[in-house]
Scaffold this active site. Sequence first.
Site, PDB file in Angstrom:
ATOM      1  N   ALA A  46      47.571  30.241  51.362  1.00 45.96           N
ATOM      2  CA  ALA A  46      48.674  29.249  51.350  1.00 45.96           C
ATOM      3  C   ALA A  46      49.925  30.035  50.711  1.00 45.96           C
ATOM      4  O   ALA A  46      49.644  30.695  49.625  1.00 45.96           O
ATOM      5  CB  ALA A  46      48.134  28.224  50.310  1.00 45.96           C
TER       6      ALA A  46
ATOM      7  N   SER B  73      53.767  30.072  49.135  1.00 46.95           N
ATOM      8  CA  SER B  73      54.856  29.136  48.535  1.00 46.95           C
ATOM      9  C   SER B  73      56.218  29.914  48.600  1.00 46.95           C
ATOM     10  O   SER B  73      57.280  29.392  48.565  1.00 46.95           O
ATOM     11  CB  SER B  73      54.390  28.909  47.075  1.00 46.95           C
ATOM     12  OG  SER B  73      54.637  30.343  46.440  1.00 46.95           O
ATOM     13  N   GLY B  74      56.345  31.024  49.045  1.00 48.11           N
ATOM     14  CA  GLY B  74      57.242  31.970  49.046  1.00 48.11           C
ATOM     15  C   GLY B  74      57.351  32.786  47.699  1.00 48.11           C
ATOM     16  O   GLY B  74      58.505  33.667  47.755  1.00 48.11           O
TER      17      GLY B  74
ATOM     18  N   VAL C  36      56.298  35.398  44.668  1.00 48.91           N
ATOM     19  CA  VAL C  36      55.548  36.778  44.738  1.00 48.91           C
ATOM     20  C   VAL C  36      54.120  36.861  44.645  1.00 48.91           C
ATOM     21  O   VAL C  36      53.377  37.488  45.212  1.00 48.91           O
ATOM     22  CB  VAL C  36      56.315  37.547  43.491  1.00 48.91           C
ATOM     23  CG1 VAL C  36      55.804  37.103  42.342  1.00 48.91           C
ATOM     24  CG2 VAL C  36      55.983  39.109  43.767  1.00 48.91           C
TER      25      VAL C  36
ATOM     26  N   SER D 195      51.811  34.696  45.944  1.00 51.19           N
ATOM     27  CA  SER D 195      51.040  34.192  47.298  1.00 51.19           C
ATOM     28  C   SER D 195      51.512  35.289  48.333  1.00 51.19           C
ATOM     29  O   SER D 195      50.686  35.682  49.021  1.00 51.19           O
ATOM     30  CB  SER D 195      51.343  32.928  47.516  1.00 51.19           C
ATOM     31  OG  SER D 195      52.778  32.550  47.813  1.00 51.19           O
TER      32      SER D 195
ATOM     33  N   MET E 177      53.140  24.934  52.831  1.00 48.85           N
ATOM     34  CA  MET E 177      52.709  23.503  52.742  1.00 48.85           C
ATOM     35  C   MET E 177      54.306  22.593  52.289  1.00 48.85           C
ATOM     36  O   MET E 177      54.683  22.884  51.227  1.00 48.85           O
ATOM     37  CB  MET E 177      51.713  23.085  51.913  1.00 48.85           C
ATOM     38  CG  MET E 177      50.330  23.557  52.386  1.00 48.85           C
ATOM     39  SD  MET E 177      48.996  23.333  51.348  1.00 48.85           S
ATOM     40  CE  MET E 177      49.586  24.513  49.959  1.00 48.85           C
TER      41      MET E 177
ATOM     42  N   CYS F 130      46.942  18.540  42.818  1.00 47.76           N
ATOM     43  CA  CYS F 130      47.327  19.180  43.960  1.00 47.76           C
ATOM     44  C   CYS F 130      46.384  19.934  44.510  1.00 47.76           C
ATOM     45  O   CYS F 130      45.984  20.199  45.694  1.00 47.76           O
ATOM     46  CB  CYS F 130      48.608  19.983  43.899  1.00 47.76           C
ATOM     47  SG  CYS F 130      49.275  20.536  45.045  1.00 47.76           S
TER      48      CYS F 130
ATOM     49  N   CYS G  42      57.244  20.382  40.946  1.00 45.19           N
ATOM     50  CA  CYS G  42      58.011  20.469  42.309  1.00 45.19           C
ATOM     51  C   CYS G  42      58.738  19.182  42.548  1.00 45.19           C
ATOM     52  O   CYS G  42      59.860  19.223  43.328  1.00 45.19           O
ATOM     53  CB  CYS G  42      56.975  20.888  43.437  1.00 45.19           C
ATOM     54  SG  CYS G  42      55.698  20.036  43.859  1.00 45.19           S
TER      55      CYS G  42
END
Length: 363
Positions: A8, A10-11, A13, A15, A34, A104, A201
Amino acid sequence: MNGRVLVAMSGGVDSSVAAAILRERGYDVVGVAMRLAPEPPAGSIRRKATCCSHDDFEDARRVAERMDFPFYIVDLREDFAARVIGNFVDEYLAGRTPNPCVMCNREIKFDRLWSRAMAIGADFIATGHYARIEQDGDGRRRLMRARDAAKDQSYFLFAMGRDELSRTLFPLGAMSKAEVRARARALGLRNADKPESQEICFVPDRDYAAFVRRAAQSRTPAPGRIVDSDGRELGRHPGVHHFTVGQRRGLGVASGEPLYVREIRAASGDVVVGRKSELNARGLIAEQVNLLDPELAGREIPVEVKIRYRHPGLPATLRALDGARAEVRFASAGPAVTPGQACVFYRGDEVLGGGFIARAIAE
């Protein structure tokens, strides 16, 4: 190859480095971002310290290109709206304070994401969480705190089951944030110094009450009373979704001493306030309890309990009850407990389980 793993991404650092580490270790890595949060309302500005934006997905894609593994974006907005945002709104309407990050993880990352992993034949899923999974001599996997106590995120993961622990990887569990950023720089990742996401988010402006009002529509609570412990009216409020137990600021009542929210009575609309000393609890009742070690059921055991993510933890006694509930008694009078928040049980570094606070025990 060590097997295929769906990471997964997220963009951010964390992940990104998690994916890079697994790639270096010989895993067949597939990156996935996602799409979860709805688009912000027209005219609003998405802050930089959020996630799930187009720029975030592009950051993740560039990492995948640099490390030479495939990358996809999956649209889980419908599931996220029903399972996470819906719960968030319902909890506030009921006078509780939800924890959407826990939901989540439980409902999306280790449920819906795993279904995507199986569809591509992945053996594992991985995330950039700061937590560890260890295996003991009898083969049982245990969820553990991260080595870096300041970044530990095991609190948000208590709802994982034993099957999920067996198919999940947390590559950052033994690293500090500084080490992660250093590794990203060494790899030449452009997001090495990217700020962390600090907000929910889907509420980028931090105005939870306004979000609940828009999402609830006709279900938005009516104005009500602010009362003291004896039921005397001290003022009026615009709706219980504006409050959380323990809150001091924004009460809108004048007093010679600081007042705090003690209780939220959603049925009547009353918000009960009192002095700080009146908030102290002797323990709590938790519901939707998940025990990672089934042998704990029916026993009374000493634990350390965290009642909020940044809470330092309290020595307590845990006793499992019927119906996925548990009673927690603090060793000494504790702080205010907030219904709806997660409470997580530890033995040393091991996560024994957790649940959601239903109510405080006053005596």
